[in-house]
Motif scaffolding. Structure first.
Motif, PDB file in Angstrom:
ATOM      1  N   PRO A  60     -48.907 -43.143  75.531  1.00 34.64           N
ATOM      2  CA  PRO A  60     -49.840 -42.668  74.508  1.00 34.64           C
ATOM      3  C   PRO A  60     -51.018 -43.624  74.254  1.00 34.64           C
ATOM      4  CG  PRO A  60     -47.705 -43.221  73.524  1.00 34.64           C
ATOM      5  CD  PRO A  60     -47.584 -43.416  74.998  1.00 34.64           C
ATOM      6  N   ASN A  61     -50.995 -44.810  74.831  1.00 30.50           N
ATOM      7  CA  ASN A  61     -52.124 -45.733  74.704  1.00 30.50           C
ATOM      8  C   ASN A  61     -53.247 -45.425  75.685  1.00 30.50           C
ATOM      9  OD1 ASN A  61     -51.362 -47.286  72.533  1.00 30.50           O
ATOM     10  ND2 ASN A  61     -50.325 -48.814  73.762  1.00 30.50           N
ATOM     11  N   LEU A  62     -53.050 -44.409  76.520  1.00 33.08           N
ATOM     12  CA  LEU A  62     -54.108 -44.000  77.441  1.00 33.08           C
ATOM     13  C   LEU A  62     -55.085 -43.098  76.697  1.00 33.08           C
ATOM     14  CD1 LEU A  62     -52.628 -43.008  80.920  1.00 33.08           C
ATOM     15  CD2 LEU A  62     -53.998 -44.990  80.337  1.00 33.08           C
ATOM     16  N   GLU A  63     -56.345 -43.446  76.760  1.00 27.99           N
ATOM     17  CA  GLU A  63     -57.404 -42.626  76.179  1.00 27.99           C
ATOM     18  C   GLU A  63     -58.443 -42.386  77.260  1.00 27.99           C
ATOM     19  OE1 GLU A  63     -58.764 -44.889  72.834  1.00 27.99           O
ATOM     20  OE2 GLU A  63     -57.056 -44.301  71.594  1.00 27.99           O
ATOM     21  N   LYS A  64     -58.580 -41.134  77.665  1.00 27.75           N
ATOM     22  CA  LYS A  64     -59.492 -40.765  78.745  1.00 27.75           C
ATOM     23  C   LYS A  64     -59.215 -41.590  79.995  1.00 27.75           C
ATOM     24  CE  LYS A  64     -62.990 -39.264  75.520  1.00 27.75           C
ATOM     25  NZ  LYS A  64     -64.231 -39.533  74.873  1.00 27.75           N
ATOM     26  N   ASN A  65     -57.937 -41.697  80.329  1.00 28.49           N
ATOM     27  CA  ASN A  65     -57.460 -42.423  81.520  1.00 28.49           C
ATOM     28  C   ASN A  65     -57.692 -43.935  81.457  1.00 28.49           C
ATOM     29  OD1 ASN A  65     -55.859 -41.059  83.258  1.00 28.49           O
ATOM     30  ND2 ASN A  65     -57.435 -40.681  84.795  1.00 28.49           N
ATOM     31  N   MET A  66     -57.982 -44.456  80.279  1.00 28.79           N
ATOM     32  CA  MET A  66     -58.180 -45.895  80.105  1.00 28.79           C
ATOM     33  C   MET A  66     -57.177 -46.420  79.081  1.00 28.79           C
ATOM     34  SD  MET A  66     -60.619 -47.021  82.056  1.00 28.79           S
ATOM     35  CE  MET A  66     -60.948 -48.589  81.299  1.00 28.79           C
TER      36      MET A  66
END
Length: 133
Positions: A60-66
């Motif tokens: 869940p720490n992925l935001e827009k694959n980053m």
């Protein structure tokens, strides 16, 4: 003959998986990590990468694959590579990799210097590595 899948793995996950106990960011992420651990321990080959891997794919720490902690986790990865005398994009067996992590980092007590600032450090400090022989 079918080509065997090579799983992308962040080097620091060799330490995380040593202490994994099913606690995590979310139940779906913990379930995914447990499944990946089982696959990897059953003779998988891995490619060491300093970016999102098979485990990160459900984080869940992925935001827009980053990753929200990309810089810090990259430092963890590079430290593991250096201490284990491994290279980014190197392909090797998972068991060979975790044996190096155990012998070069965990057993000599170097883990905390690498990732002692991680939010999960308390779990790792209290447990015995699953790779310990």
């Amino acid at each position: 003959m079918e080509k065997k899948k090579v799983y992308r793995l962040r080097p620091h996950h060799g330490m995380c998986l040593a202490y994994f106990e099913g606690k995590g960011y979310s139940s779906s992420f913990s379930s995914h990590v447990g499944q990946m651990l089982e696959i990897l321990e059953n003779g998988a080959e891995i490619k060491l990468i300093v970016s999102g891997d098979e485990i990160c794919s459900a984080c869940p720490n992925l935001e827009k694959n980053m990753c929200r902690t990309a810089e810090r986790t990259a430092l963890y990865d590079r430290s593991v590579l250096e201490l284990c005398d491994l290279r980014e994009n190197e392909i090797l067996g998972f068991q060979e990799f975790v044996s190096k992590v155990e012998q070069m980092i965990l057993k000599p007590g170097r883990r905390e210097a690498i990732c002692g600032d991680c939010q999960w450090d308390e779990i790792c400090r209290k447990k015995k590595s699953r790779w310990e022989k």
